[in-house]
Design an enzyme around this catalytic site. Structure first.
Site, mmCIF file in Angstrom:
data_model
loop_
_atom_site.group_PDB
_atom_site.id
_atom_site.type_symbol
_atom_site.label_atom_id
_atom_site.label_comp_id
_atom_site.label_asym_id
_atom_site.label_seq_id
_atom_site.Cartn_x
_atom_site.Cartn_y
_atom_site.Cartn_z
ATOM 1 N N ASP A 81 0.851 -1.194 0.000
ATOM 2 C CA ASP A 81 0.000 0.000 0.000
ATOM 3 C C ASP A 81 0.893 1.252 0.000
ATOM 4 O O ASP A 81 1.862 1.333 0.766
ATOM 5 C CB ASP A 81 -0.851 -0.060 1.284
ATOM 6 C CG ASP A 81 -1.952 0.986 1.321
ATOM 7 O OD1 ASP A 81 -2.394 1.426 0.254
ATOM 8 O OD2 ASP A 81 -2.381 1.332 2.444
ATOM 9 N N ALA A 205 -11.334 5.096 3.325
ATOM 10 C CA ALA A 205 -12.754 4.735 3.276
ATOM 11 C C ALA A 205 -13.319 4.237 4.606
ATOM 12 O O ALA A 205 -14.435 3.710 4.648
ATOM 13 C CB ALA A 205 -12.964 3.684 2.185
ATOM 14 N N THR A 249 -8.034 2.485 9.345
ATOM 15 C CA THR A 249 -8.409 3.147 10.607
ATOM 16 C C THR A 249 -9.430 2.354 11.429
ATOM 17 O O THR A 249 -9.274 2.214 12.652
ATOM 18 C CB THR A 249 -8.958 4.555 10.288
ATOM 19 O OG1 THR A 249 -7.899 5.300 9.679
ATOM 20 C CG2 THR A 249 -9.424 5.277 11.535
HETATM 21 P P1 13P Z 1 -8.574 4.766 6.323
HETATM 22 O O1 13P Z 1 -7.605 5.585 7.124
HETATM 23 O O2 13P Z 1 -9.815 5.507 6.045
HETATM 24 O O3 13P Z 1 -8.828 3.430 6.914
HETATM 25 O O4 13P Z 1 -7.889 4.509 4.887
HETATM 26 C C1 13P Z 1 -6.916 3.509 4.726
HETATM 27 C C2 13P Z 1 -6.208 3.577 3.421
HETATM 28 O O5 13P Z 1 -6.602 4.263 2.494
HETATM 29 C C3 13P Z 1 -5.004 2.765 3.283
HETATM 30 O O6 13P Z 1 -4.386 2.931 2.058
HETATM 31 O O1 G3H Z 2 -2.513 4.877 4.065
HETATM 32 C C1 G3H Z 2 -2.611 4.001 4.871
HETATM 33 C C2 G3H Z 2 -2.602 4.090 6.297
HETATM 34 O O2 G3H Z 2 -3.803 4.239 6.945
HETATM 35 C C3 G3H Z 2 -1.449 4.823 6.911
HETATM 36 O O3 G3H Z 2 -0.705 3.764 7.313
HETATM 37 O O4 G3H Z 2 0.513 4.515 9.361
HETATM 38 O O5 G3H Z 2 0.992 2.340 8.233
HETATM 39 O O6 G3H Z 2 1.698 4.480 7.158
HETATM 40 P P1 G3H Z 2 0.702 3.824 8.070
HETATM 41 ZN ZN ZN Z 3 -4.494 4.954 1.329
#
Ligand code: 13P
Ligand code: G3H
Ligand code: ZN
Length: 300
Positions: A81, A205, A249
């Protein structure tokens, strides 16, 4: 069992549901995610960020998710990601990730295209798919965002040959997404979907459910003014072409609520596994809820 990201995404797009992509950073969250997918017979993407790789170590975290992927009774693809560093993206591809995201969204269109093309070249020769991002999600504490331009999206996908595209339509990462009501730009999403052939991805999301925030706070947390994307809006986003939804989240909130509840209720217990089990259980329940909401249940 492993399944190519492209086929999971295409199947979701065709079936008009969203492939869930859950973030993990440890053994217990991973377990919760896989158990939820198996329980509901859902296809799954499980993803790790660069900061999780720095936290856990690439071999360690990949070892955990890959082992679950191997033994899973549902189709799964492990994904990187928000890959921002070419060297790290390369390490992930080399170790065996079959799906990576290149996030060059902070750069100009020209530079984003150039970086994304590099990753596409590197990934495709190893049978790995590529998610790219165009437009920028709102940053924490800032009100400015750069929503995805539909014509630019069409141009970007044609130029880069990426397999899926993350779009900015008003969401943001974390637990504080909106001051008032959840508000997404659906006409923009609709237009992008009409112009772009690859599956679209929605980041940021999480719905930040009140009950989870309240549970954290009841057991000592101080989380205020939290606000997420409404479930109605998520369903609408799927209708308008979103085929992959990222959630981090809400799993963090569930996990934290479980840990806090356990220690508040069991002050004499100091075996971490007992607290982790409750955290895992709450996380699993949240994942099951999402899988049903996204329409992924039964699609494995
Ligand atoms: P949230 O913080 O809304 O869960 O999004 C997660 C996300 O986009 C990870 O790439
Ligand atoms: O983009 C994704 C996450 O919610 C942020 O993740 O704290 O592991 O970098 P991270
Ligand atoms: Zn993201």
């Amino acid at each position: 069992m492993f399944k190519q990201a492209v086929s999971l995404l295409r199947q979701a797009k065709k079936g008009r549901y969203a492939l869930p992509s859950f973030n993990t950073s440890n053994l217990e969250v991973s377990k919760a995610i896989f158990q939820a997918a198996e329980k509901t017979k859902s296809p799954l993407m499980i993803q790790v960020t660069e900061s999780t790789i720095r936290y856990a170590g690439l071999e360690n975290v990949f070892g955990i998710v890959q082992e679950f992927e191997r033994n899973a009774k549902v189709p799964v693809c492990v994904h990187l990601d928000h890959g921002k560093h070419l060297s790290l993206i390369k390490n992930c591809i080399d170790i065996g990730f079959k799906s990576v995201m290149v996030d060059a969204s902070k750069y100009s269109l020209k530079k984003n295209i150039a970086i994304t093309k590099k990753v596409v070249l590197m990934a495709k020769s190893k049978g790995c798919s590529v998610e790219a991002e165009l437009g920028a999600l709102k940053r924490l504490g800032s009100s400015d965002s750069h929503l995805t331009d539909p014509q630019e999206a069409k141009f970007f996908v044609e130029k880069t040959n990426c397999d899926s595209l993350a779009v900015a339509i008003g969401t943001s990462h974390g637990a504080h997404k909106f001051k008032g009501k959840s508000k997404l730009d659906f006409s923009r999403l609709k237009e992008i979907n009409e112009l772009v052939s690859v599956p679209l991805v929605l980041h940021g999301a999480s719905s930040v459910p009140k009950e989870l925030v309240q549970k954290c706070n009841r057991f000592g947390a101080k989380i205020s003014k939290a606000k997420g994307v409404s479930e109605t809006d998520l369903k609408k986003a799927i209708k308008f072409g979103v085929a992959k939804i990222n959630i981090d989240t809400d799993l963090r909130l569930a996990f934290t609520a479980g840990m806090r509840e356990f220690y508040a209720k069991n002050p004499k217990d100091f075996d971490p596994r007992n607290a982790l089990l409750l955290a895992q259980d709450l996380t699993q329940k949240v994942c099951v809820h999402k899988l049903v909401l996204f329409g992924a249940k039964g699609k494995a």
